[in-house]
Scaffold this active site. Structure first.
Site, PDB file in Angstrom:
ATOM      1  N   GLY A   1       0.811  -1.214   0.000  1.00 45.83           N
ATOM      2  CA  GLY A   1       0.000   0.000   0.000  1.00 45.83           C
ATOM      3  C   GLY A   1       0.840   1.259   0.000  1.00 45.83           C
ATOM      4  N   CYS A   2       2.135   1.089   0.119  1.00 49.64           N
ATOM      5  CA  CYS A   2       3.055   2.223   0.067  1.00 49.64           C
ATOM      6  C   CYS A   2       3.545   2.336  -1.372  1.00 49.64           C
ATOM      7  CB  CYS A   2       4.228   1.987   1.026  1.00 49.64           C
ATOM      8  SG  CYS A   2       5.216   3.439   1.334  1.00 49.64           S
TER       9      CYS A   2
END
Length: 134
Positions: free
Chosen positions: A46-47
């Site tokens: 998700g980064c």
């Protein structure tokens, strides 16, 4: 650098340029993770930037180590590590990181993708207090 020292430095930083410069300085102080730790288990999903967070427990206290290819993300990791390092599961659960980031004046400067990355880091830490053996 501990949480209180970071809070003080961010409070004296002027505008995004000052806060950005401080994050880059924090990133320089973070020791890189060993190559063996740069794996899928430690990767922060998700980064947008490639980043890793190694979570372990020393008794009831969380131990964190992190790395990223991005200096700003690395600085954000140092910031979040200062907030959570050495805390118990209960202390982690009770800490409102989003409110802390707002109080530091950081959230308005984070792009949507960096904000999502910060949420992913916090989510990984909160997931560890649920899934790690006690």
């Amino acid at each position: 650098m501990n949480k209180t020292e970071i809070e003080s430095k961010l409070a004296s930083a002027h505008g995004w340029e000052g806060k950005n410069r401080l994050l880059v300085q924090l990133a320089r102080d973070l020791a890189p993770l060993p190559a063996a730790e740069l794996n899928d288990e430690n990767r922060i999903v998700g980064c947008e930037s490639t980043a890793w967070l190694k979570i372990s427990w020393q008794g009831e206290y969380i131990q964190l180590a992190a790395d990223s290819e991005s200096r700003i993300v690395k600085g954000l990791l140092v910031l979040l590590m200062a907030a959570y390092q050495g805390k118990t599961r209960q202390e982690i659960s009770d800490f409102d990181c989003e409110a802390w980031l707002i109080a530091l004046g950081l959230t308005r400067f984070l792009s949507a993708s960096r904000g999502n990355g910060v949420k992913a880091i916090i989510g990984k830490i909160h997931n560890a207090i649920i899934t790690s053996p006690h």
